[in-house]
Write an enzyme that holds these catalytic residues in place. Structure first.
Site, PDB file in Angstrom:
ATOM      1  N   LEU A   1       1.021  -1.232   0.010  1.00 14.65           N
ATOM      2  CA  LEU A   1       0.014   0.016   0.067  1.00 14.65           C
ATOM      3  C   LEU A   1       0.719   1.252   0.000  1.00 14.65           C
ATOM      4  O   LEU A   1       0.408   2.453  -0.534  1.00 14.65           O
ATOM      5  CB  LEU A   1      -0.941   0.133   1.307  1.00 14.65           C
TER       6      LEU A   1
ATOM      7  N   ARG B   1       0.368   3.841  -2.737  1.00 13.75           N
ATOM      8  CA  ARG B   1      -0.275   5.374  -2.399  1.00 13.75           C
ATOM      9  C   ARG B   1       0.575   6.233  -3.327  1.00 13.75           C
ATOM     10  O   ARG B   1      -0.055   7.525  -3.708  1.00 13.75           O
ATOM     11  CB  ARG B   1       0.194   5.494  -0.926  1.00 13.75           C
TER      12      ARG B   1
ATOM     13  N   TYR C   1      -9.609   4.070  -2.195  1.00 16.18           N
ATOM     14  CA  TYR C   1      -8.686   2.663  -2.217  1.00 16.18           C
ATOM     15  C   TYR C   1      -7.341   3.336  -2.042  1.00 16.18           C
ATOM     16  O   TYR C   1      -6.973   4.316  -1.777  1.00 16.18           O
ATOM     17  CB  TYR C   1      -8.932   2.248  -3.475  1.00 16.18           C
ATOM     18  N   GLU C   2      -6.329   2.138  -1.813  1.00 20.28           N
ATOM     19  CA  GLU C   2      -5.069   2.318  -1.023  1.00 20.28           C
ATOM     20  C   GLU C   2      -5.105   2.832   0.039  1.00 20.28           C
ATOM     21  O   GLU C   2      -4.151   3.668   0.740  1.00 20.28           O
ATOM     22  CB  GLU C   2      -4.330   3.402  -2.087  1.00 20.28           C
ATOM     23  N   GLY C   3      -6.180   2.626   1.062  1.00 25.22           N
ATOM     24  CA  GLY C   3      -6.306   3.255   2.514  1.00 25.22           C
ATOM     25  C   GLY C   3      -7.054   4.613   2.137  1.00 25.22           C
ATOM     26  O   GLY C   3      -6.837   5.640   1.541  1.00 25.22           O
TER      27      GLY C   3
END
Length: 600
Positions: free
Chosen positions: A265, A269, A407-409
Site C-alpha cells: 500500500l 499510495r 482505495y489504497e487506504g
C-alpha cells in the site's frame, strides 16, 4: 556512501531539517530516457485510451483487457520489474512517471494498470522466492498474465488484518486449503493470478499466498459490480471454496501478510498520487479550452474573474502535486540506490527505500486524490449545465476521481497514519521531533523579535513562512503528545487536523523548492507564473494551517496554555508582506488562457 547518506533526508525529516532547492528532483530534471518514456506513454494513452473513452464508459471490460495486453507488449507493465524477469528494470522515478502519464485517459484503465503493476505484481517481485519470481513475474511483466490482489473482505476493509479467510495445512504438509470471500477485487474478471491473504490457525497476522485463478480449483466469482465511476474496471467478489495451494506458493513467511499488505500500500499510495496528476492537467486543459470558446454577455467566460479564480487554483494545485510527487519519488530512488550500494539485495533495498518514506506516501495520496476531485468538480462548474451532461468528459472525470479518496487506504486512515508514523519515528529516534518542539515551546514563552527581516531574495518570506508553519505543527503535535501520550491515537479528529497541517507544509514547500531551483537555472522571468503558483498555493496553505491549528488547540488546551498557543498560532501564520492574491490568480489564469492548456 557516508556523504550521500548525509545528503538524503530520512522520511519525515522534511519537518525538522532544511531541504535545499538544489537537492530536490523536479519534472524539469527528467533524463532523456525519461522524456522518451513519457512521450511513448502519452502517445499510447491518446491512441488507445482517450480516443475510445466511450467504450470504457459503456463497461467494455474486454477493451480494458485488450489495452492492458497492448501495454504489456510495449513494456509498460514491466517498467519497475528487474530485467532478469523480463522487465525494463527502470528506476523508481520512471515507474512513477509511467503511472502518471498512462493514467489520465480513464480511471478504468488507470485502476487496471495500477492494480496489476502495483499490488498484483510487486508483492512477488519484493517478497517472492527466486523460484516464485522466475515462475510468475515474467508472465506478469509482459502482460501474458494479469494479476489481482485479494485483501478486502465484507468485514475487513480499513482493518485489513481482521480478515476471516482461512488457510488450513493438509495432513501431508504439501498444500493449504483456502476458504473465504474477498470483495472489491480489481481485475478479477480477467486475471490469471491472485495475491490472497488468509489466516493460518489462530495466527495474530494474516499470511500471503500466490494463487493461480483456476475455476476447477474451487474459485468462483460474483457478477461485475456496477460502480459510480471506473466503469470498465473489472471489479468482482471472489470466493475460495477448498482452493488447494501448494506450500511453496506461500508468499514470504507465515504471518508476514499484514506487513506485505502495508508495504504494498505504501508504494500504491505514491503511485495513486501520480495516477491523479495527468488527470488534473487534462481536466484543466479541457476546462480552459471550453472557457475560451464559451461566450456569455458577448465575452469568453475565461475573461471573468470568477472563472480565473478557479483556473488559477486548479493550476496551482496540479503544480504542487507534481512537485511533491516527484520530490518524494526521487528520495525513494536515492534511498534504494544507497541501500543497494551498501550491500542490500534489490528486494531489500526497494522494500526499505519505500518504507522509509511511508509518511510522504500517505501525504501525497491524500493531497493529490482530493485535488483531482476538486479539479474535476470545478471543471464541471466551468462547463455549467453542459458539465452535468454525459456528452462532455467532465462528469466522467468527476466520477472516476471519486474512488481515489477511498482505495489504497481511505484518506481518513492515511491522515491518521501520517501523524502516527511520524510520532513512532520520533520515538525510535529516526526523526528528532522533541528537540525542535521544545525550542518552539521556549519561543512561545520568550519575547517576540520586532526586527524587520530582509526579504529581498526570491522566496525569502515564503521560506520563512514554511519554517513558521512547521513550528505550528511542532507546537500542536508536541503539546498533544505530552497531554495524551500513547492514547493520542484515540483522538482521531485531532490527528486529522494535525495531518492537514503536515500535508500543507509538504505540498507548499515542494512547490516553492521546485520553483526556486528552476528560477536559479532558467531565470526568474522564465518562471514568473510558476512563482505565482507557488505563492498562491502557500497562501491557501497558510489559511488551512491557521484554521486546523486553531481547531486542534481549542480541542485540548485550556486557560493560559490555550491563550499562549493561540497567540503563537497568530504569530506563525502572519505574513510580513501579504501577497496580492487576486493579482497572482489573474497572472496564472492569463497564462493558462493564452496557452489554452495546462502548460507548466
Amino acid at each position: 556512501m557516508e556523504a550521500v547518506e548525509k545528503d538524503i533526508l530520512r522520511g519525515g525529516q522534511f519537518l525538522v531539517k532544511e531541504t535545499k532547492a538544489e537537492d530536490v528532483f523536479t519534472p524539469e530534471d527528467f533524463t532523456e530516457e525519461q522524456q522518451m518514456m513519457k512521450e511513448a506513454v502519452m502517445e499510447f494513452n491518446d491512441r488507445e485510451i482517450i480516443a475510445h473513452r466511450e467504450r470504457f464508459e459503456k463497461k467494455d471490460y474486454a477493451y480494458t483487457e485488450e489495452c492492458m495486453r497492448k501495454a504489456g507488449e510495449l513494456g509498460f507493465l514491466g517498467v519497475a520489474v528487474p530485467e532478469a524477469y523480463d522487465g525494463l528494470g527502470m528506476g523508481f522515478v520512471s515507474t512513477v512517471l509511467t503511472c502518471d502519464y498512462i493514467s489520465s485517459g480513464t480511471g478504468s484503465f488507470s485502476t487496471a494498470f495500477g492494480a496489476h503493476t502495483g499490488i498484483g505484481t510487486m508483492p512477488i517481485t519484493l517478497y517472492g522466492t527466486e523460484e516464485q519470481k522466475k515462475q510468475y513475474v515474467p508472465k506478469l511483466a509482459t502482460g501474458e498474465w494479469f494479476g489481482a490482489y485479494c485483501l478486502t473482505e465484507p468485514g475487513a476493509g480499513s482493518d485489513a488484518n481482521s480478515g476471516k479467510t482461512t488457510a488450513v495445512l493438509s495432513e501431508d504438509g504439501k498444500s493449504y486449503k483456502i476458504n473465504g470471500q474477498k470483495m472489491w477485487i480489481s481485475n478479477a474478471g480477467f486475471c490469471k493470478l491472485f495475491i490472497v491473504f488468509a489466516r493460518i490457525e489462530d495466527d495474530k497476522n494474516i499470511t500471503g499466498f500466490i494463487v493461480e485463478n483456476d475455476p476447477s480449483n474451487g474459485i468462483t466469482m460474483g457478477e461485475e459490480e456496477h460502480k459510480l465511476g471506473i466503469r470498465a474496471s473489472s471489479t468482482r467478489q471472489v470466493f475460495f471454496n477448498d482452493t488447494v495451494v501448494p506450500v511453496e506458493n506461500m508468499l514470504s513467511e507465515r504471518g508476514n501478510g499484514f506487513k506485505i499488505a502495508m508495504n504494498a500500500l505504501n508504494v500504491g499510495r505514491i503511485k495513486l498520487a501520480a495516477a491523479c496528476l495527468d488527470s488534473q492537467r487534462r481536466i484543466l486543459t479541457t476546462a480552459v479550452q471550453y472557457a475560451n470558446e464559451r461566450k456569455q454577455f458577448k465575452t469568453p467566460i475565461a475573461d471573468f474573474g470568477a472563472i480565473k479564480m478557479k483556473l488559477a487554483k486548479m493550476a496551482a494545485d496540479a503544480y504542487a502535486g507534481e512537485s511533491a510527487t516527484y520530490r518524494a519519488s526521487k528520495n525513494i530512488e536515492n534511498r534504494i540506490a544507497m541501500r543497494e550500494a551498501s550491500g542490500n539485495t534489490h528486494q531489500e533495498a526497494e522494500l526499505k527505500g519505500v518504507e522509509e518514506y511511508a509518511i510522504e506516501c500517505s501525504i501525497l495520496k491524500v493531497a493529490v486524490s482530493e485535488d483531482v476531485q476538486n479539479c474535476a468538480d470545478e471543471g464541471i462548474q466551468i462547463f455549467g449545465g453542459m458539465g452535468f451532461s454525459e456528452e462532455t468528459p467532465m462528469e466522467a472525470a468527476w466520477r472516476d476521481a471519486r474512488i481515489a479518496r477511498i482505495y489504497e487506504g481511505t484518506n481518513e486512515i492515511n491522515r491518521m497514519l501520517s501523524v502516527g508514523m511520524l510520532v513512532k519515528k520520533a520515538m525510535k529516534g529516526h526523526v528528532d521531533l522533541l528537540g525542535p518542539a521544545m525550542k518552539v515551546q521556549e519561543e512561545l514563552m520568550g519575547i517576540p523579535s520586532f526586527e524587520t527581516p530582509d526579504y529581498s531574495e526570491l522566496f525569502a518570506e515564503e521560506k520563512d513562512m514554511i519554517a513558521k508553519l512547521k513550528k505550528v505543527f511542532l507546537m500542536v503535535a508536541g503539546a498533544a503528545v505530552q497531554k495524551f501520550g500513547p492514547d493520542l491515537e484515540q483522538h482521531q479528529q485531532l490527528l486529522i487536523a494535525a495531518s492537514d497541517i503536515l500535508i500543507e507544509i509538504y505540498m507548499a514547500e515542494s512547490a516553492i523548492l521546485r520553483t526556486e531551483k528552476n528560477a536559479k537555472r532558467f531565470g526568474e522571468d522564465a518562471q514568473k507564473v510558476q512563482i505565482a503558483m507557488a505563492k498562491l498555493y502557500l497562501y491557501n496553505a497558510v489559511n488551512i494551517v491557521e484554521d486546523k491549528g486553531r481547531e486542534s488547540i481549542i480541542s485540548f488546551a485550556e486557560g493560559d496554555e490555550q491563550r499562549m498557543m493561540l497567540m503563537g498560532l497568530k504569530r506563525f501564520t502572519k505574513y510580513q508582506n501579504y501577497p496580492d492574491i487576486v493579482d497572482l490568480r489573474n497572472e496564472i489564469a492569463e497564462k493558462v488562457k493564452s496557452e489554452n492548456k495546462y502548460c507548466f
